[in-house]
Design a protein around this motif. Structure first.
Motif, mmCIF file in Angstrom:
data_model
loop_
_atom_site.group_PDB
_atom_site.id
_atom_site.type_symbol
_atom_site.label_atom_id
_atom_site.label_comp_id
_atom_site.label_asym_id
_atom_site.label_seq_id
_atom_site.Cartn_x
_atom_site.Cartn_y
_atom_site.Cartn_z
ATOM 1 N N UNK A 1 -92.696 -16.646 -25.086
ATOM 2 C CA UNK A 1 -92.466 -16.302 -26.257
ATOM 3 C C UNK A 1 -90.430 -16.326 -26.455
ATOM 4 N N UNK A 2 -90.272 -16.180 -27.322
ATOM 5 C CA UNK A 2 -88.780 -16.729 -28.140
ATOM 6 C C UNK A 2 -88.708 -15.521 -29.186
ATOM 7 N N UNK A 3 -87.188 -15.674 -29.387
ATOM 8 C CA UNK A 3 -86.860 -15.151 -30.316
ATOM 9 C C UNK A 3 -86.249 -16.063 -31.131
ATOM 10 N N UNK A 4 -86.595 -15.679 -32.004
ATOM 11 C CA UNK A 4 -86.073 -16.448 -33.566
ATOM 12 C C UNK A 4 -84.311 -16.135 -33.683
ATOM 13 N N UNK A 5 -83.993 -17.753 -34.515
ATOM 14 C CA UNK A 5 -82.468 -18.077 -34.876
ATOM 15 C C UNK A 5 -82.481 -16.962 -36.570
ATOM 16 N N UNK A 6 -83.876 -17.322 -37.036
ATOM 17 C CA UNK A 6 -83.766 -16.719 -38.022
ATOM 18 C C UNK A 6 -84.687 -15.412 -38.603
ATOM 19 N N UNK A 7 -84.998 -15.570 -39.792
ATOM 20 C CA UNK A 7 -85.567 -14.373 -40.311
ATOM 21 C C UNK A 7 -87.353 -14.904 -40.407
ATOM 22 N N UNK A 8 -87.142 -16.000 -40.379
ATOM 23 C CA UNK A 8 -88.522 -17.436 -40.912
ATOM 24 C C UNK A 8 -89.220 -17.292 -39.474
ATOM 25 N N UNK A 9 -90.356 -17.646 -39.021
ATOM 26 C CA UNK A 9 -90.269 -18.625 -37.777
ATOM 27 C C UNK A 9 -90.092 -20.204 -38.038
ATOM 28 N N UNK A 10 -90.376 -20.641 -37.388
ATOM 29 C CA UNK A 10 -90.549 -22.170 -37.139
ATOM 30 C C UNK A 10 -91.072 -22.575 -36.166
ATOM 31 N N UNK A 11 -91.396 -24.309 -36.464
ATOM 32 C CA UNK A 11 -92.508 -24.560 -34.941
ATOM 33 C C UNK A 11 -91.877 -25.934 -33.778
ATOM 34 N N UNK A 12 -90.467 -25.308 -34.369
ATOM 35 C CA UNK A 12 -89.067 -26.445 -33.858
ATOM 36 C C UNK A 12 -88.518 -25.879 -32.598
ATOM 37 N N UNK A 13 -88.857 -25.790 -31.175
ATOM 38 C CA UNK A 13 -88.344 -25.926 -30.496
ATOM 39 C C UNK A 13 -86.758 -25.505 -30.393
ATOM 40 N N UNK A 14 -86.135 -26.215 -31.193
ATOM 41 C CA UNK A 14 -84.673 -25.673 -31.665
ATOM 42 C C UNK A 14 -84.298 -24.196 -32.440
ATOM 43 N N UNK A 15 -85.409 -23.889 -33.022
ATOM 44 C CA UNK A 15 -84.895 -23.214 -33.990
ATOM 45 C C UNK A 15 -85.285 -21.628 -33.210
ATOM 46 N N UNK A 16 -85.578 -21.272 -31.802
ATOM 47 C CA UNK A 16 -85.339 -20.782 -30.798
ATOM 48 C C UNK A 16 -84.502 -20.325 -30.082
ATOM 49 N N UNK A 17 -83.865 -19.459 -29.705
ATOM 50 C CA UNK A 17 -82.332 -19.471 -29.480
ATOM 51 C C UNK A 17 -82.361 -18.291 -28.082
ATOM 52 N N UNK A 18 -83.556 -18.119 -27.608
ATOM 53 C CA UNK A 18 -83.499 -16.647 -26.267
ATOM 54 C C UNK A 18 -85.476 -16.714 -26.164
ATOM 55 N N UNK A 19 -85.434 -17.508 -24.641
ATOM 56 C CA UNK A 19 -86.531 -16.962 -24.391
ATOM 57 C C UNK A 19 -86.902 -16.340 -23.583
#
Length: 124
Positions: free
Chosen positions: A96-114
């Protein structure tokens, strides 16, 4: 410090079900999208599903649509992945990963915590 801890993985037969959980701490949970990714042996980490901060926007990889369901409980700071009709090709470590913004993304790069991941094995 943000921490994500997955649980619920294991060994299941084809056609079976599992529910993964990811408990988050260290940031205001409801402000950020959450995502699930998976990595099979010898392969890259792939997007599975994402959910927006309030749970109203969902995204899925085509390979899991209608079989896996992402949800979240903001009161418990937890995101879930309900996995039904599992196939051997679903075998992987799930992160699981926590994103950088309110809306999700399919991009690995848009998640900052794992999280560290939980193993799911689908085999008879």
């Amino acid at each position: 410090q943000v921490q994500l801890v997955e649980s619920g993985g294991g060994l299941v037969q084809p056609g079976g079900s599992l529910r993964l959980s990811c408990a988050a701490s260290g940031r205001t949970f409801s402000r950020y999208a959450m995502g699930w990714f998976r990595q099979a042996p010898g392969k890259e980490r792939d997007f599975v599903a994402a959910i927006s901060g309030n749970g109203g926007d969902l995204q899925y990889a085509d390979s899991v649509r209608n079989r896996l369901t992402i949800s979240r409980d903001n009161a418990k700071n937890t995101v879930y992945l309900q996995m039904n009709s599992l196939k051997p090709e679903d075998t992987a470590i799930y992160y699981c990963a926590s994103g950088t913004a309110y809306y999700g993304s399919r991009s690995f790069a848009q998640y900052e915590y794992w999280g560290r991941g939980t193993q799911v094995t689908v085999s008879s």
